[in-house]
Design a protein around this motif. Sequence first.
Motif, PDB file in Angstrom:
ATOM      1  N   TRP A  23      30.011  -9.220-124.786  1.00  0.00           N
ATOM      2  CA  TRP A  23      30.577  -9.302-126.136  1.00  0.00           C
ATOM      3  C   TRP A  23      32.098  -9.129-126.119  1.00  0.00           C
ATOM      4  O   TRP A  23      32.817  -9.799-126.880  1.00  0.00           O
ATOM      5  CB  TRP A  23      29.946  -8.258-127.053  1.00  0.00           C
ATOM      6  N   ILE A  24      32.612  -8.240-125.257  1.00  0.00           N
ATOM      7  CA  ILE A  24      34.069  -8.085-125.153  1.00  0.00           C
ATOM      8  C   ILE A  24      34.694  -9.400-124.707  1.00  0.00           C
ATOM      9  O   ILE A  24      35.747  -9.818-125.203  1.00  0.00           O
ATOM     10  CB  ILE A  24      34.428  -6.949-124.168  1.00  0.00           C
ATOM     11  N   GLY A  25      34.037 -10.075-123.765  1.00  0.00           N
ATOM     12  CA  GLY A  25      34.538 -11.372-123.319  1.00  0.00           C
ATOM     13  C   GLY A  25      34.564 -12.392-124.433  1.00  0.00           C
ATOM     14  O   GLY A  25      35.526 -13.176-124.563  1.00  0.00           O
ATOM     15  N   ILE A  26      33.529 -12.407-125.269  1.00  0.00           N
ATOM     16  CA  ILE A  26      33.456 -13.346-126.397  1.00  0.00           C
ATOM     17  C   ILE A  26      34.664 -13.156-127.322  1.00  0.00           C
ATOM     18  O   ILE A  26      35.197 -14.114-127.887  1.00  0.00           O
ATOM     19  CB  ILE A  26      32.152 -13.129-127.199  1.00  0.00           C
ATOM     20  N   GLY A  27      35.113 -11.919-127.445  1.00  0.00           N
ATOM     21  CA  GLY A  27      36.193 -11.622-128.378  1.00  0.00           C
ATOM     22  C   GLY A  27      37.583 -11.975-127.891  1.00  0.00           C
ATOM     23  O   GLY A  27      38.554 -11.703-128.592  1.00  0.00           O
ATOM     24  N   HIS A  28      37.702 -12.585-126.703  1.00  0.00           N
ATOM     25  CA  HIS A  28      39.037 -12.844-126.168  1.00  0.00           C
ATOM     26  C   HIS A  28      39.675 -14.117-126.688  1.00  0.00           C
ATOM     27  O   HIS A  28      40.901 -14.196-126.780  1.00  0.00           O
ATOM     28  CB  HIS A  28      38.992 -12.881-124.636  1.00  0.00           C
ATOM     29  N   ALA A  29      38.888 -15.127-126.994  1.00  0.00           N
ATOM     30  CA  ALA A  29      39.476 -16.428-127.346  1.00  0.00           C
ATOM     31  C   ALA A  29      40.257 -16.366-128.654  1.00  0.00           C
ATOM     32  O   ALA A  29      41.279 -17.032-128.801  1.00  0.00           O
ATOM     33  CB  ALA A  29      38.383 -17.482-127.444  1.00  0.00           C
ATOM     34  N   VAL A  61      33.957  -7.704-131.169  1.00  0.00           N
ATOM     35  CA  VAL A  61      34.345  -6.354-130.743  1.00  0.00           C
ATOM     36  C   VAL A  61      33.509  -5.308-131.475  1.00  0.00           C
ATOM     37  O   VAL A  61      33.138  -4.274-130.899  1.00  0.00           O
ATOM     38  CB  VAL A  61      35.847  -6.131-130.967  1.00  0.00           C
ATOM     39  N   MET A  62      33.176  -5.559-132.738  1.00  0.00           N
ATOM     40  CA  MET A  62      32.284  -4.654-133.474  1.00  0.00           C
ATOM     41  C   MET A  62      30.925  -4.550-132.781  1.00  0.00           C
ATOM     42  O   MET A  62      30.333  -3.468-132.689  1.00  0.00           O
ATOM     43  CB  MET A  62      32.098  -5.154-134.911  1.00  0.00           C
ATOM     44  N   CYS A  63      30.424  -5.687-132.298  1.00  0.00           N
ATOM     45  CA  CYS A  63      29.136  -5.685-131.592  1.00  0.00           C
ATOM     46  C   CYS A  63      29.247  -4.968-130.246  1.00  0.00           C
ATOM     47  O   CYS A  63      28.367  -4.191-129.871  1.00  0.00           O
ATOM     48  CB  CYS A  63      28.656  -7.126-131.373  1.00  0.00           C
ATOM     49  N   ALA A  64      30.357  -5.244-129.531  1.00  0.00           N
ATOM     50  CA  ALA A  64      30.519  -4.670-128.186  1.00  0.00           C
ATOM     51  C   ALA A  64      30.630  -3.150-128.227  1.00  0.00           C
ATOM     52  O   ALA A  64      30.060  -2.462-127.384  1.00  0.00           O
ATOM     53  CB  ALA A  64      31.762  -5.267-127.527  1.00  0.00           C
ATOM     54  N   GLY A  65      31.362  -2.635-129.216  1.00  0.00           N
ATOM     55  CA  GLY A  65      31.631  -1.206-129.252  1.00  0.00           C
ATOM     56  C   GLY A  65      30.398  -0.339-129.396  1.00  0.00           C
ATOM     57  O   GLY A  65      30.424   0.851-129.041  1.00  0.00           O
ATOM     58  N   GLN A  66      29.308  -0.916-129.885  1.00  0.00           N
ATOM     59  CA  GLN A  66      28.100  -0.113-130.085  1.00  0.00           C
ATOM     60  C   GLN A  66      27.398   0.250-128.781  1.00  0.00           C
ATOM     61  O   GLN A  66      26.779   1.307-128.679  1.00  0.00           O
ATOM     62  CB  GLN A  66      27.118  -0.880-130.975  1.00  0.00           C
ATOM     63  N   PHE A  67      27.489  -0.635-127.780  1.00  0.00           N
ATOM     64  CA  PHE A  67      26.694  -0.427-126.565  1.00  0.00           C
ATOM     65  C   PHE A  67      27.089   0.826-125.795  1.00  0.00           C
ATOM     66  O   PHE A  67      26.215   1.626-125.432  1.00  0.00           O
ATOM     67  CB  PHE A  67      26.785  -1.676-125.676  1.00  0.00           C
ATOM     68  N   PRO A  68      28.392   1.071-125.507  1.00  0.00           N
ATOM     69  CA  PRO A  68      28.715   2.321-124.800  1.00  0.00           C
ATOM     70  C   PRO A  68      28.376   3.561-125.616  1.00  0.00           C
ATOM     71  O   PRO A  68      27.981   4.589-125.055  1.00  0.00           O
ATOM     72  CB  PRO A  68      30.231   2.217-124.570  1.00  0.00           C
ATOM     73  N   ILE A  69      28.528   3.460-126.956  1.00  0.00           N
ATOM     74  CA  ILE A  69      28.242   4.620-127.807  1.00  0.00           C
ATOM     75  C   ILE A  69      26.786   5.038-127.675  1.00  0.00           C
ATOM     76  O   ILE A  69      26.466   6.208-127.432  1.00  0.00           O
ATOM     77  CB  ILE A  69      28.604   4.313-129.273  1.00  0.00           C
ATOM     78  N   PHE A  70      25.876   4.067-127.813  1.00  0.00           N
ATOM     79  CA  PHE A  70      24.453   4.413-127.751  1.00  0.00           C
ATOM     80  C   PHE A  70      23.983   4.628-126.315  1.00  0.00           C
ATOM     81  O   PHE A  70      22.965   5.280-126.084  1.00  0.00           O
ATOM     82  CB  PHE A  70      23.614   3.339-128.446  1.00  0.00           C
ATOM     83  N   HIS A  71      24.714   4.089-125.348  1.00  0.00           N
ATOM     84  CA  HIS A  71      24.359   4.320-123.949  1.00  0.00           C
ATOM     85  C   HIS A  71      24.583   5.776-123.557  1.00  0.00           C
ATOM     86  O   HIS A  71      23.989   6.256-122.587  1.00  0.00           O
ATOM     87  CB  HIS A  71      25.200   3.401-123.051  1.00  0.00           C
ATOM     88  N   MET A  72      25.438   6.478-124.304  1.00  0.00           N
ATOM     89  CA  MET A  72      25.660   7.904-124.015  1.00  0.00           C
ATOM     90  C   MET A  72      24.361   8.705-124.115  1.00  0.00           C
ATOM     91  O   MET A  72      24.242   9.766-123.514  1.00  0.00           O
ATOM     92  CB  MET A  72      26.668   8.494-125.003  1.00  0.00           C
ATOM     93  N   GLY A  73      23.433   8.215-124.910  1.00  0.00           N
ATOM     94  CA  GLY A  73      22.196   8.959-125.103  1.00  0.00           C
ATOM     95  C   GLY A  73      22.337   9.927-126.268  1.00  0.00           C
ATOM     96  O   GLY A  73      21.750   9.724-127.321  1.00  0.00           O
ATOM     97  N   ARG A  74      23.135  10.947-126.123  1.00  0.00           N
ATOM     98  CA  ARG A  74      23.373  11.894-127.220  1.00  0.00           C
ATOM     99  C   ARG A  74      24.545  11.371-128.038  1.00  0.00           C
ATOM    100  O   ARG A  74      25.684  11.811-127.891  1.00  0.00           O
ATOM    101  CB  ARG A  74      23.671  13.286-126.663  1.00  0.00           C
ATOM    102  N   VAL A  75      24.240  10.454-128.931  1.00  0.00           N
ATOM    103  CA  VAL A  75      25.298   9.728-129.635  1.00  0.00           C
ATOM    104  C   VAL A  75      26.123  10.651-130.525  1.00  0.00           C
ATOM    105  O   VAL A  75      27.295  10.385-130.796  1.00  0.00           O
ATOM    106  CB  VAL A  75      24.687   8.569-130.446  1.00  0.00           C
ATOM    107  N   TRP A  76      25.537  11.752-130.946  1.00  0.00           N
ATOM    108  CA  TRP A  76      26.279  12.694-131.803  1.00  0.00           C
ATOM    109  C   TRP A  76      27.375  13.427-131.013  1.00  0.00           C
ATOM    110  O   TRP A  76      28.207  14.100-131.597  1.00  0.00           O
ATOM    111  CB  TRP A  76      25.319  13.716-132.418  1.00  0.00           C
ATOM    112  N   MET A  77      27.373  13.274-129.692  1.00  0.00           N
ATOM    113  CA  MET A  77      28.434  13.850-128.865  1.00  0.00           C
ATOM    114  C   MET A  77      29.504  12.821-128.528  1.00  0.00           C
ATOM    115  O   MET A  77      30.334  13.047-127.655  1.00  0.00           O
ATOM    116  CB  MET A  77      27.849  14.412-127.558  1.00  0.00           C
ATOM    117  N   GLY A  78      29.504  11.696-129.192  1.00  0.00           N
ATOM    118  CA  GLY A  78      30.421  10.611-128.865  1.00  0.00           C
ATOM    119  C   GLY A  78      31.878  10.984-128.987  1.00  0.00           C
ATOM    120  O   GLY A  78      32.726  10.430-128.286  1.00  0.00           O
ATOM    121  N   PHE A  79      32.198  11.946-129.852  1.00  0.00           N
ATOM    122  CA  PHE A  79      33.601  12.335-130.040  1.00  0.00           C
ATOM    123  C   PHE A  79      34.168  13.040-128.813  1.00  0.00           C
ATOM    124  O   PHE A  79      35.377  13.257-128.732  1.00  0.00           O
ATOM    125  CB  PHE A  79      33.731  13.240-131.266  1.00  0.00           C
TER     126      PHE A  79
END
Length: 484
Positions: A87-93, A124-142
């Motif tokens: 998704w990050i790649g898609i957002g480059h053009a 970029v909105m779509c891409a940003g979600q994947f690392p956030i939820f990949h953390m597992g404990r999303v409430w610790m994202g900060f």
Amino acid sequence: MSLLKYESQLREPLIDGDKNYHQVTEDIISPVETTPTRLWWIGLSIAAALLLFGIYSVYREVDYGIGQWNINHTVGWGWDITNFVWWIGIGHAGTLISAILLLFGQKWRTGVNRAAEAMTIFAVMCAGQFPIFHMGRVWMGFFVLPYPNSRGPVWPNFNSALLWDVFAVSTYFTVSLLFWYTGLLPDLATVRDRAKTKFRKMFYGLASFGWTGSTKHWQRQESLALVLAGLATPLVLSVHTIVSFDFATSVIPGWHTTIFPPYFVAGAVFSGFAMVQNLLIITRKLLHLEDYITIGHIEAMNKVIVLTGSIVGCAYLSELFVAWYSQNTYEWWAFRESRVNIFSPYGWAYFGMMFCNVVSPQLFWSRKLRRNVLFTFFLAILVNVGMWFERFVIIVTSIYRDYLPSSWTTYYSPSIWEIGFYLGTFGLFFVCYFLFAKFFPVIAVAEIKAILKLSGESYKDKMSGMEAMSAEKFYEEEVEAHAH
């Protein structure tokens, strides 16, 4: 006659048909003013259904844990980070079309930049979600944010490429959003002035920030556009470079290679332009904008696709050569047994990537195929499939077999919730794009008007006639002078 020195008459017109300023406004603004068609509602409903499925998939992962995904003790990233990089790649053009081509004075960008910029923001909105939820404990994202805290030694690790992803992606999103919205202001004011209902006049009046079209407004808008273009240009190169550091700074065979930064940037532009082609071919057909998104625009973007596809192909071959030439046993084994070997568990993905990304774009060397809309549409889909395979090959084939042969029996395949999350991002992307295409002008009206008398078909025909008449008159004068 003075225009002749700025625009060659041999160049293809960027605006087809006999257009004037009023007709340009009517053609581009009228889809915003009409009621949504049945086809639009069907498309929005399908996208919304995918989005809801994605939301439920995320709920499953957050509520029950990351075990809902089929990642295992060898493949710890899987589809999640594959889709993030894709998704990050898609957002480059979008930013490349808008910023770099603006700075280089390429006028063919005017027909496609608005939709490409919107695509960048949604991707970029779509891409940003994947690392956030990949953390597992999303409430610790900060925890990834660099702010003063009282957690003692628990500070963000500034040596980590994952932390710099946060900076790069958030900055890229902010600058792209400002760039897109700055360009929208004059057109939003046009929609406001044409509005027939009180609500529309109020909505577009607020959105246009009181734009009046005064000289001061135009001057400030153009100055800001140039500043943002200057900021966005290095971001185009830096964002995917930093994403590549997620891999290149590791010691895993198949990842730690210095060619990743330029290779990732070229691949991002490659896949981004392919997605722009897919969106614009559909948009120009459904909104009847063939006169503004011309075959010339499609051909110009296909030239970028064949260039970046060739660069990516050289990068693939360089990877293979360096893995062999380095005499690193583990590195060469990762390429020889996990990728190049068609009988390996993921050999199908490697050869699918090579066909889609290296072989198929070479067909665009043919001018006839570059200008074929249907062929371009299907090849652009093939390119994006291939670029997804590339990210999958890099991530999975490098880590699905580690140094312990006892773990080799594990074969990674995504769970239904991983697939659902990915489909949900498609839903989010297309819901945003459908709303954008309905409520905002998909082409920059002001920028089209700026080049109308320079690159419009009817004006170029007139100038060609004047040029021919001038040449004939000059010839007559020369003959007469020689006779005397």
